[in-house]
Enzyme design. Sequence first.
Site, short mmCIF file in Angstrom:
data_model
loop_
_atom_site.label_atom_id
_atom_site.label_comp_id
_atom_site.label_asym_id
_atom_site.label_seq_id
_atom_site.Cartn_x
_atom_site.Cartn_y
_atom_site.Cartn_z
N ASP A 486 21.36 0.50 -10.78
CA ASP A 486 19.93 0.79 -10.92
C ASP A 486 19.10 -0.51 -10.90
OD1 ASP A 486 17.67 2.33 -11.37
OD2 ASP A 486 18.49 3.38 -13.10
N ASP A 556 13.57 10.21 -8.74
CA ASP A 556 13.70 10.86 -10.04
C ASP A 556 12.95 12.19 -10.04
OD1 ASP A 556 15.36 9.03 -11.12
OD2 ASP A 556 13.95 8.21 -12.58
#
Length: 731
Positions: A486, A556
């Site tokens: 990430d 997301d």
Amino acid sequence: MLVTFDKNSKTFNLSNNNISYVFFVNKEGMLIKQYFGRKINDIYTYNYDLLNNIHDDFYCYYNTKENKEYSYGEKPYISGEGSLFEVPTYLSFDKREPLVIINHKDNSSITDFRYFDYKIFKGKTIFENMPYIRANDCECETLEIILKDIKDDIYLHMFYTIFKNKDVIVRHNKIVNKSGYNIKIERANSLNLDLLSMNYKLISIHGIYATDREIEEQDIFHNNIEIKTIDGAKTFYHNPMAMIKEKKANDEYGEAIGFGLVYSGNFKFSFNGTKLDQLRCSIGINDENFEYILNNDEVFETPEAIIIYSYKGTDFVTNTFHNLIRENLLRLVPVSNEKIILLNSWEATHFNFNTEKVMNFISSAKNMGVNLFVLDDGWFGKRDNDLCSLGDWSVNIEKINLKKVIEYAHSIGVKFGLWFEPEMISYDSNLYKNHPEFALFDKTINPTLWRHQLVLDMTSKEVRDYIFNELTDVLDNYDIDYVKWDFNRSLCDIYSESLKKENQKEIYHRFTLGTYDLLNRFIKRYPNILLETCSAGGGRFDMGMLFYSPQIWASDETDGIQRTYIQYSTNMFYPLRTIGAHVSARKYLSIKEKASIAMFGTFGYEMDPTKLNEEDLKEVAISNERYLNNIDLIKNGDYYSLLNPYEGRFVSWMCISKDKKNAVIFLFNYRHINWTSRFLKIKGLVPNKKYLNSLDNTICYGDYLMNVGVNYSIGMQAFTPILFNLVMLDD
Ligand code: DGJ
């Protein structure tokens, strides 16, 4: 032969069966573009005058010092306003965008490179420290042209690779300093493409958190459109992919040219409509806050840029990008070829889990048909929220018995994945306490915290060594099959303590190279781990990252309806097998419906598997079966957009096998208007072959389905995805 050089006319000709890219060296040693487009055979009668006589009011004289003046109308003349240059100059006669800017030892930034030499070779070059397009010697040929600066011993090597079976040119440049002095590179673009017309529309991608990629179309006028980022290592707000298409072109017809940069740092694409109605396209590293000191005998290489040419509309550019990325960029690992259905813990638990909960998740996930479980953020340091612990990559043994859960997962045939955010450091971490100098910010001011965290100074080898050891401590000791990598913030307060003050403007580029160095070490040490990169969703979705990680978490935003826009836009440039897409517990659609969207990516779930009831599990089973039945079409087939959601109230796309025998079609209606006459025209079928439609068991010829379409006028419900297959019947 894909690349030839005609000694008489000093013309370089790069041609495959479909496209030609042609330029020549003029008497002054400048590289003048003759042609780029659909293949033309008789290139040598298409001479310079045919191009340049259109604007002879704008001529320039050269070399007056040596008494080599040309009078008006006499050849050779060139026009700073309108000649098509391969290497546009700076602070000289050409007032459009330059390719390269060199600041010389006398502080002059006049930059003008002239022809010196060339080489032609099979295959292409590769980089040690940056991602690149991979190709073997049979697939392509490369032309390397060497030019010399008119002031000093500085050389520009320009590389052009043309593919035999793909309508692609790969470009990059190398600057070699032999001047005996340090020089400053103020701009180092990867390519310049001058076109005779500006009659194009530009398609580009912009985005932000949860709306990660949205395509946008705009006209090109007499100005400079810049698509660029200045966030450091993120390609969120703009993406380094774009396309121009003739105004009359559409998805199946007319000229379209695709551009891409294999780079994850600051980039700039500029499209400069000129006074003479021409277009200059410049692609490269963003030169804002960029300056690179090149010492004598040192070399600077630009990232690779891609040009794709189509005379068959935008679909062809899309599929060429897909084929190129799939076949020449992605690093597939053995797991990539398995039929993976993933479950990620993030949306269900965030930081709130323990060993028992994870064990239950894994067993319920297995029950759902999942074969890869990913434990997301929260397993290390004292990370029970996002305020702390980045950089402290040791397992929180009070919270989770990682060995036990991994062993359990493997014992029931479920692979195990783990989340990391390697380039980050929390303010509240042991790493920061011990090494505050590892954080990248100007220590004379208060740092900008973003998601409560700082960025590590990836320009520093010491920092990279440290963080690599931290990663290997975990990965060498636990049997991990998958890593989610990430990157949740942009770069701010740009100052590195590990660089000298004169090198501070190299930070952005060196940071990107630092990230690539860490990724390189990672894939060399763990060649079998499936890597999925991520950046606050899909904030670093680019070809640079895809060189290392064959899939990227797309967003997301897991609401299915929003996802149709994100995926439609992503699909335009990136192959579907790279797009991380999961079914979540978001409210608007059923599991089955959300799955019919998520299956057009690397399919998985992002929900609490222990909370599913029998009805849900039935939907999960149907969804998994549909995905597995279509996985090959989605991963390896051709892709066509059928209805553009930005232009109407529907979205539709399809994937079709390369042999055209099987297709899967997705259609979604955004509004409640049901009584309407609607036919969905399919693409890419064989006209004289019959296809069975799984929607209603009708059988139609390919030409009927492509020209009349599938009738979905009745029975079309609002907000209900429709999924169907077309299967070619034997004669
Ligand atoms: C941002 C990612 O996009 C999410 O999927 C998740 O991994 C969180 N970070 C974890 O902090």
